[in-house]
Motif scaffolding. Structure first.
Motif, PDB file in Angstrom:
ATOM      1  N   LEU A 198     -36.028 -97.235  28.044  1.00  0.00           N
ATOM      2  CA  LEU A 198     -35.347 -96.122  27.912  1.00  0.00           C
ATOM      3  C   LEU A 198     -36.128 -94.977  28.257  1.00  0.00           C
ATOM      4  N   LEU A 199     -37.302 -95.124  27.292  1.00  0.00           N
ATOM      5  CA  LEU A 199     -38.366 -93.678  27.559  1.00  0.00           C
ATOM      6  C   LEU A 199     -38.876 -93.638  28.916  1.00  0.00           C
ATOM      7  N   GLU A 200     -39.050 -94.606  29.778  1.00  0.00           N
ATOM      8  CA  GLU A 200     -39.559 -94.609  31.287  1.00  0.00           C
ATOM      9  C   GLU A 200     -38.393 -94.017  32.066  1.00  0.00           C
ATOM     10  N   VAL A 201     -37.091 -94.417  31.660  1.00  0.00           N
ATOM     11  CA  VAL A 201     -36.148 -93.878  32.647  1.00  0.00           C
ATOM     12  C   VAL A 201     -35.940 -92.249  32.266  1.00  0.00           C
ATOM     13  N   VAL A 202     -35.992 -91.834  31.029  1.00  0.00           N
ATOM     14  CA  VAL A 202     -36.075 -90.502  30.776  1.00  0.00           C
ATOM     15  C   VAL A 202     -37.380 -89.793  31.766  1.00  0.00           C
ATOM     16  N   MET A 203     -38.365 -90.337  31.573  1.00  0.00           N
ATOM     17  CA  MET A 203     -39.575 -89.854  32.272  1.00  0.00           C
ATOM     18  C   MET A 203     -39.272 -89.775  33.773  1.00  0.00           C
ATOM     19  N   GLN A 204     -38.548 -90.864  34.473  1.00  0.00           N
ATOM     20  CA  GLN A 204     -38.238 -90.708  35.887  1.00  0.00           C
ATOM     21  C   GLN A 204     -37.228 -89.874  36.160  1.00  0.00           C
ATOM     22  N   TRP A 205     -36.190 -89.595  35.258  1.00  0.00           N
ATOM     23  CA  TRP A 205     -35.246 -88.469  35.508  1.00  0.00           C
ATOM     24  C   TRP A 205     -35.996 -87.085  35.532  1.00  0.00           C
ATOM     25  N   LEU A 206     -36.860 -87.010  34.640  1.00  0.00           N
ATOM     26  CA  LEU A 206     -37.563 -85.483  34.671  1.00  0.00           C
ATOM     27  C   LEU A 206     -38.387 -85.372  35.868  1.00  0.00           C
ATOM     28  N   ILE A 207     -39.220 -86.479  36.397  1.00  0.00           N
ATOM     29  CA  ILE A 207     -39.792 -86.638  37.675  1.00  0.00           C
ATOM     30  C   ILE A 207     -39.069 -86.007  38.733  1.00  0.00           C
ATOM     31  N   SER A 241     -42.755 -95.035  39.317  1.00  0.00           N
ATOM     32  CA  SER A 241     -42.316 -96.665  38.488  1.00  0.00           C
ATOM     33  C   SER A 241     -43.640 -96.893  37.861  1.00  0.00           C
ATOM     34  N   GLY A 242     -44.541 -96.270  37.312  1.00  0.00           N
ATOM     35  CA  GLY A 242     -45.756 -96.654  36.703  1.00  0.00           C
ATOM     36  C   GLY A 242     -45.578 -96.837  35.210  1.00  0.00           C
ATOM     37  N   SER A 243     -46.638 -96.967  34.488  1.00  0.00           N
ATOM     38  CA  SER A 243     -46.622 -97.214  33.244  1.00  0.00           C
ATOM     39  C   SER A 243     -46.041 -95.941  32.463  1.00  0.00           C
ATOM     40  N   LEU A 244     -45.640 -96.117  31.111  1.00  0.00           N
ATOM     41  CA  LEU A 244     -45.105 -94.993  30.440  1.00  0.00           C
ATOM     42  C   LEU A 244     -45.956 -93.746  30.144  1.00  0.00           C
ATOM     43  N   LYS A 245     -47.256 -94.041  30.306  1.00  0.00           N
ATOM     44  CA  LYS A 245     -48.365 -92.888  29.953  1.00  0.00           C
ATOM     45  C   LYS A 245     -48.570 -92.187  31.125  1.00  0.00           C
ATOM     46  N   ALA A 246     -48.729 -93.116  32.559  1.00  0.00           N
ATOM     47  CA  ALA A 246     -48.761 -92.435  33.765  1.00  0.00           C
ATOM     48  C   ALA A 246     -47.556 -91.556  34.046  1.00  0.00           C
ATOM     49  N   LEU A 247     -46.381 -91.987  33.559  1.00  0.00           N
ATOM     50  CA  LEU A 247     -44.995 -91.232  33.903  1.00  0.00           C
ATOM     51  C   LEU A 247     -45.078 -90.023  32.902  1.00  0.00           C
ATOM     52  N   LEU A 248     -45.690 -89.920  31.803  1.00  0.00           N
ATOM     53  CA  LEU A 248     -45.813 -89.072  31.123  1.00  0.00           C
ATOM     54  C   LEU A 248     -46.711 -87.864  31.523  1.00  0.00           C
ATOM     55  N   PHE A 249     -47.707 -88.383  32.073  1.00  0.00           N
ATOM     56  CA  PHE A 249     -48.750 -87.371  32.622  1.00  0.00           C
ATOM     57  C   PHE A 249     -48.078 -86.656  34.103  1.00  0.00           C
ATOM     58  N   ALA A 250     -47.307 -87.562  34.890  1.00  0.00           N
ATOM     59  CA  ALA A 250     -46.869 -87.171  36.052  1.00  0.00           C
ATOM     60  C   ALA A 250     -45.898 -86.048  35.773  1.00  0.00           C
TER      61      ALA A 250
END
Length: 492
Positions: free
Chosen positions: A344-353, A409-418
């Motif tokens: 779920l958190l990864e999808v939210v990050m993907q939406w933000l990016i 499509s990376g790790s959660l930490k990489a997505l947060l950084f992006a």
């Protein structure tokens, strides 16, 4: 064509899956087949090329090097090894009888014929996408019992009485070549997928080349199948793969089978969070489960309707929370729930990016050490990026962050950084409106670390003590993932 007949033969399956599960004795017909044993090459391609040339009377090392393109020193080494292994005579110019047999076997590429089995579903009549070399039979406590029971462990004497699935009353079709090819093709695809996933202890692969059916009639039997709560496809139940090649037996049409078997419905009802009322029909029960989930979504998260991907993972997380609240707190369920939190958190990050894209070209080229990476994050001055968050992200590889900016499509930490890079380039980004008290990013990093640890093997052989997930840890992670997602509802 023939009908299924009880023979008192029962086949053991893979071990019981973790969590709540119900045992079923599934009726099958066993067809015996012959196939060539897979041959494990004893020589590599370079050795084979050199030995083949020696057999063709090319023996001078310079000629061998010229024809193969190999370095002369490697030619010398291969010749010396071949003499040492008994494949060449001491003069390095003649194959021994062992070397000759070795090349002959390589040329044939076919091993001895072995006996294997193909299973035909005695409920649907279809053939299972599994080819197996052995079937392990289990003995009931009393072979004369109409409903057999089995001893789980000799030490405790605990018994297991599986549900006896009804077989089809219609004649079952014979095994034809096209059906065998279809079953083998699906089996091959599942086998390759399991290899790519790194599944350990895979059974030997069976090739279709040379596979032939024996003329003897098939044998009726029952195989133990475990039914669990479905954790992947969104259905109510899932059948575990009896041969553990994949996580579930996708070829079994459980929904239609359960709908037509009221006895089986009662057996499987306890696996579902929403209880079935006495007066409800099967369809009414399914609708009640759907309404329960939809009601939670509409009442608590109405904004999620605008983003189907976010809604999908919200629903999955709500289902897991309901199971845990109902008492299903085994490690399998806790692992699955934590996994859904991260998804779920990864999808939210993907939406933000995607909504606030970042120009990855503005990131520094090459590698950065932790200090320079931390300074890069500090310079962004994002409110929720406290010193502890910056320290937790400073170990990220910039190349992976750059990739996540364009392909999230990376790790959660990489997505947060992006996502932070996107915020640094867009003053309208939600990160500028949400401070540390709203996002609590240290908890996100903690959740990512928990997920990473739980996804790897844990044992006494590690230097660090084994840390199992607790129900409290997972419930905290679920609450955080839900609240974090809700923080962005104004922008969704």
């Amino acid at each position: 064509m023939a009908l299924f007949a009880e023979t008192g033969i029962y086949i053991q399956s893979a071990p019981r899956p973790q969590g709540e599960a119900r045992p079923i004795l599934w009726p099958v017909r066993i067809h015996r087949v012959l196939y060539p044993e897979s041959y494990q090459a004893q020589i590599n391609v370079f050795q084979r090329a050199i030995l083949g040339l020696v057999r063709a009377r090319v023996v001078r090392p310079t000629e061998l090097a010229e024809l193969t393109g190999l370095h002369p020193k490697l030619i010398t080494l291969i010749l010396a090894q071949s003499v040492s292994n008994g494949w060449l005579e001491s003069g390095e110019d003649t194959l021994t009888s062992a070397g000759q047999r070795l090349l002959d076997d390589e040329d044939d590429g076919i091993g001895k014929q072995k006996s294997g089995y193909v299973l035909q579903d005695a409920v649907s009549g279809k053939f299972w996408p599994r080819l197996v070399s052995t079937l392990k039979q289990i003995e009931p406590v009393n072979p004369l019992d109409k409903y057999p029971q089995f001893i789980l462990t000799r030490k405790t004497g605990a018994t297991l009485r599986p549900f006896l699935m009804n077989a089809s009353r219609s004649p079952l079709p014979p095994l034809e070549r096209k059906e065998l090819k279809r079953a083998w093709r699906d089996y091959r695809d599942d086998y390759r997928a399991s290899q790519q996933l790194g599944v350990s202890r895979l059974p030997p692969h069976i090739n279709l080349h040379g596979l032939q059916q024996l003329e003897e009639p098939p044998q009726c039997a029952r195989i133990l199948v475990w039914i669990t709560t479905d954790r992947e496809s969104g259905q109510l139940w899932s059948a575990a793969d009896p041969f553990a090649l994949r996580s579930n037996a996708w070829w079994l049409d459980l929904p239609s089978i359960v709908e037509s078997d009221s006895r089986l419905q009662k057996i499987l009802e306890p696996l579902v969070v929403v209880p079935r009322a006495a007066e409800q029909t099967y369809q009414q029960w399914l609708e009640a489960i759907a309404h329960e989930t939809d009601f939670k979504m509409m009442s608590q998260y109405p904004w999620a309707e605008r983003l189907p991907d976010v809604k999908r993972y919200l629903v999955a997380l709500l289902v897991h929370r309901g199971r845990i609240e109902q008492g299903d707190n085994g490690q399998s369920e806790l692992d699955a729930a934590l996994n859904e939190c991260q998804k779920l958190l990864e999808v939210v990050m993907q939406w933000l990016i995607r909504r606030h894209p970042a120009n990855a070209e503005l990131l520094p080229k090459g590698r950065l050490d932790k200090i320079n990476t931390a300074n890069l994050l500090k310079d962004m001055k994002i409110p929720a990026f406290t010193p502890s968050v910056i320290d937790g992200l400073s170990g990220q590889i910039i190349r992976q962050v750059r990739y996540a900016c364009s392909n999230p499509s990376g790790s959660l930490k990489a997505l947060l950084f992006a996502a932070a890079v996107g915020a640094n380039q867009d003053p309208q980004h939600p990160f500028w409106s949400l401070d540390d008290s709203a996002l609590q990013l240290p908890m996100l990093l903690q959740l990512a670390d928990r997920r990473n640890k739980s996804s790897h093997g844990q044992s006494k052989y590690l230097d660090k003590p084994v840390q199992e997930l607790t129900q409290q840890m997972v419930e905290e992670s679920i609450s955080y993932a839900l609240s974090f997602t809700e923080r962005f509802k104004e922008w969704m």
